[in-house]
Motif scaffolding. Structure first.
Motif, PDB file in Angstrom:
ATOM      1  N   UNK A 184       4.109   8.216  -3.515  1.00  0.00           N
ATOM      2  CA  UNK A 184       3.090   9.182  -3.941  1.00  0.00           C
ATOM      3  C   UNK A 184       3.709  10.407  -4.603  1.00  0.00           C
ATOM      4  N   UNK A 185       5.041  10.469  -4.611  1.00  0.00           N
ATOM      5  CA  UNK A 185       5.775  11.584  -5.204  1.00  0.00           C
ATOM      6  C   UNK A 185       5.391  12.909  -4.562  1.00  0.00           C
ATOM      7  N   UNK A 186       5.355  12.935  -3.217  1.00  0.00           N
ATOM      8  CA  UNK A 186       5.012  14.154  -2.490  1.00  0.00           C
ATOM      9  C   UNK A 186       6.061  14.423  -1.410  1.00  0.00           C
ATOM     10  N   UNK A 187       6.460  15.671  -1.303  1.00  0.00           N
ATOM     11  CA  UNK A 187       7.376  16.112  -0.262  1.00  0.00           C
ATOM     12  C   UNK A 187       6.727  17.256   0.504  1.00  0.00           C
ATOM     13  N   UNK A 188       6.440  17.002   1.765  1.00  0.00           N
ATOM     14  CA  UNK A 188       5.914  18.024   2.659  1.00  0.00           C
ATOM     15  C   UNK A 188       7.067  18.521   3.531  1.00  0.00           C
ATOM     16  N   UNK A 189       7.161  19.828   3.740  1.00  0.00           N
ATOM     17  CA  UNK A 189       8.231  20.342   4.587  1.00  0.00           C
ATOM     18  C   UNK A 189       7.823  21.656   5.233  1.00  0.00           C
ATOM     19  N   UNK A 190       8.427  21.932   6.359  1.00  0.00           N
ATOM     20  CA  UNK A 190       8.115  23.154   7.093  1.00  0.00           C
ATOM     21  C   UNK A 190       9.317  23.576   7.916  1.00  0.00           C
ATOM     22  N   UNK A 191       9.465  24.892   8.074  1.00  0.00           N
ATOM     23  CA  UNK A 191      10.481  25.445   8.960  1.00  0.00           C
ATOM     24  C   UNK A 191       9.818  26.485   9.855  1.00  0.00           C
ATOM     25  N   UNK A 192      10.236  26.496  11.106  1.00  0.00           N
ATOM     26  CA  UNK A 192       9.600  27.366  12.092  1.00  0.00           C
ATOM     27  C   UNK A 192       9.661  28.829  11.640  1.00  0.00           C
ATOM     28  N   UNK A 193       8.490  29.447  11.568  1.00  0.00           N
ATOM     29  CA  UNK A 193       8.397  30.839  11.173  1.00  0.00           C
ATOM     30  C   UNK A 193       8.426  31.091   9.681  1.00  0.00           C
ATOM     31  N   UNK A 194       8.574  30.020   8.869  1.00  0.00           N
ATOM     32  CA  UNK A 194       8.708  30.202   7.416  1.00  0.00           C
ATOM     33  C   UNK A 194       7.593  29.520   6.624  1.00  0.00           C
ATOM     34  N   UNK A 195       6.636  28.885   7.308  1.00  0.00           N
ATOM     35  CA  UNK A 195       5.517  28.269   6.612  1.00  0.00           C
ATOM     36  C   UNK A 195       5.732  26.795   6.327  1.00  0.00           C
ATOM     37  N   UNK A 196       4.679  26.187   5.777  1.00  0.00           N
ATOM     38  CA  UNK A 196       4.684  24.771   5.405  1.00  0.00           C
ATOM     39  C   UNK A 196       4.376  24.651   3.919  1.00  0.00           C
ATOM     40  N   UNK A 197       4.950  23.616   3.297  1.00  0.00           N
ATOM     41  CA  UNK A 197       4.865  23.492   1.844  1.00  0.00           C
ATOM     42  C   UNK A 197       4.663  22.042   1.423  1.00  0.00           C
ATOM     43  N   UNK A 198       3.984  21.871   0.297  1.00  0.00           N
ATOM     44  CA  UNK A 198       3.942  20.598  -0.427  1.00  0.00           C
ATOM     45  C   UNK A 198       4.709  20.829  -1.715  1.00  0.00           C
ATOM     46  N   UNK A 215       0.864  -1.182   0.000  1.00  0.00           N
ATOM     47  CA  UNK A 215       0.000   0.000   0.000  1.00  0.00           C
ATOM     48  C   UNK A 215       0.899   1.230   0.000  1.00  0.00           C
ATOM     49  N   UNK A 216       0.708   2.190  -0.903  1.00  0.00           N
ATOM     50  CA  UNK A 216       1.687   3.266  -1.084  1.00  0.00           C
ATOM     51  C   UNK A 216       1.697   4.354  -0.017  1.00  0.00           C
ATOM     52  N   UNK A 217       0.837   4.288   0.985  1.00  0.00           N
ATOM     53  CA  UNK A 217       0.809   5.311   2.032  1.00  0.00           C
ATOM     54  C   UNK A 217       1.862   5.029   3.103  1.00  0.00           C
ATOM     55  N   UNK A 218       3.093   5.369   2.817  1.00  0.00           N
ATOM     56  CA  UNK A 218       4.189   5.281   3.774  1.00  0.00           C
ATOM     57  C   UNK A 218       5.121   6.453   3.520  1.00  0.00           C
TER      58      UNK A 218
END
Length: 275
Positions: A130-144, A100-103
Motif C-alpha cells: 500500500x506504500x504506507x509507513x506508520x510510525x510513532x515514538x513515545x512523547x513525539x507523536x504518530x505519523x503516516x 490481498x494487499x492488506x499485510x
C-alpha cells in the motif's frame, strides 16, 4: 516541517525496508501460485521466515546487545535485557497468501524501566503493498509517512466505523461467544464493522482516524505493540477491556469519545462469556 526520526526509528525503518523489498517480490508471485498443485502455503511460510531473518540481522547489526521477541522464532538474547525488539515480519499472512494487499511489517522497541516493568517507546507498521509507513515514538507523536496523525473526533455511534479480528478455528470458545455478543450489539447502531486481517494495520488505521474504534480478543504482543503506541500518540486510547495493559491479549482502542463505551461493551461480553 518534516518530523525528525530518532536513531532507533531510523534503524527500524531501514530493516523493514530491506525485508519489504523481498516480500513485495514474493507477493507478486503469490497470484501465480494460486493455481499450482502444491499451493502457495509453503511459499508464504518461507517468505515470512526470510523476512524475519532479514529484520533480525539488520537490527542485530545496528544494536548488537538488544534482545528480540519475534513471532516466528520466539525470544532471543539475554533475559536481563535493557532493550528488546518486538517483531512481526508479516502481519496478515492469510491476506498475503490470497494476494490481498492488506499485510504489514510491524516492529516495536521495548525499554526496561529502572523501577521495574517496561514500556514500548517506538513502533512502526509498514504496509509495502500500500506504500504506507506508520510510525510513532513515545512523547513525539504518530505519523503516516511525514504527516502527523490524529484519531477521529466522531462521537455519534451511528456514523462510527469499527475494526475487529473475527475468531477462527483455533479461537477459544469464550472468545468466540464474547465476539458474537459485541458484534451483535454494534451492528444495529453503527456505520459498520470491518475485518481487514491485520491487527497492526487496524491499530495504525485507528490512529489515522480511518476507524473510530477497534477491538480484538486473543492477540499477541507482536500483533499490537507498535500499533497501540500509535493510537496513544495520535490522541486515542488503547487498553485491555478492564482498562489495564493493552498488550495482555485482549485489546480495545479508539478515539476518546468512542473508547469508553466500546471498552465497557467488550468487558461485559467477556464477563458474560465466562458463565
Amino acid at each position: 516541517m518534516t518530523p525528525r526520526r530518532s536513531a532507533h526509528m531510523t534503524i527500524m525503518v531501514a530493516a523493514a525496508q530491506k525485508a519489504a523489498r523481498r516480500l513485495v517480490r514474493d507477493f507478486n508471485e503469490v497470484e501465480h501460485l494460486q493455481v499450482s498443485v502444491k499451493g502457495p502455503s509453503d511459499f508464504v511460510s518461507q517468505a515470512d521466515m526470510r523476512a524475519e531473518q532479514t529484520i533480525r540481522e539488520e537490527l542485530e547489526r545496528a544494536r548488537p546487545g538488544y534482545a528480540f521477541l519475534m513471532e516466528e522464532s520466539g525470544a532471543h538474547g539475554s533475559e536481563n535485557w535493557a532493550w528488546r525488539w518486538i517483531v512481526d515480519p508479516l502481519d496478515g499472512t492469510t491476506n498475503f497468501l490470497h494476494a490481498i494487499p492488506n499485510w504489514a511489517i510491524s516492529i516495536a522497541l521495548e525499554k526496561r524501566l529502572p523501577e521495574g516493568g517496561s514500556e514500548i517507546v517506538a513502533g512502526m507498521v509498514m504496509a509495502p503493498a500500500l506504500d504506507e509507513l506508520f510510525w510513532a515514538e513515545k512523547g513525539a507523536g504518530a505519523y503516516l509517512n511525514d504527516r502527523r496523525l490524529r484519531v477521529s473526533s466522531r462521537r455519534d455511534w451511528s456514523s462510527a466505523l469499527f475494526a475487529t479480528g473475527i475468531p477462527f478455528a483455533r479461537t477459544a470458545p469464550r472468545n468466540r461467544l464474547a465476539f458474537a455478543r459485541v458484534l451483535g450489539a454494534l451492528m444495529p447502531e453503527t456505520a459498520g464493522v470491518r475485518r481487514m486481517g491485520s491487527a497492526s494495520l487496524d491499530l495504525a488505521w485507528t490512529a489515522a482516524g480511518r476507524y473510530d474504534g477497534y477491538w480484538e480478543l486473543g492477540t499477541h504482543l507482536w500483533d499490537v505493540a507498535a500499533g497501540a503506541l500509535m493510537v496513544r500518540e495520535a490522541g486515542g486510547y488503547a487498553t485491555a477491556p478492564d482498562g489495564g495493559d493493552a498488550l495482555s491479549g485482549d485489546i480495545v482502542a479508539g478515539n476518546p469519545h468512542i473508547h469508553p463505551r466500546l471498552r465497557e461493551l467488550v468487558g461485559s461480553a467477556l464477563e458474560t462469556a465466562k458463565t
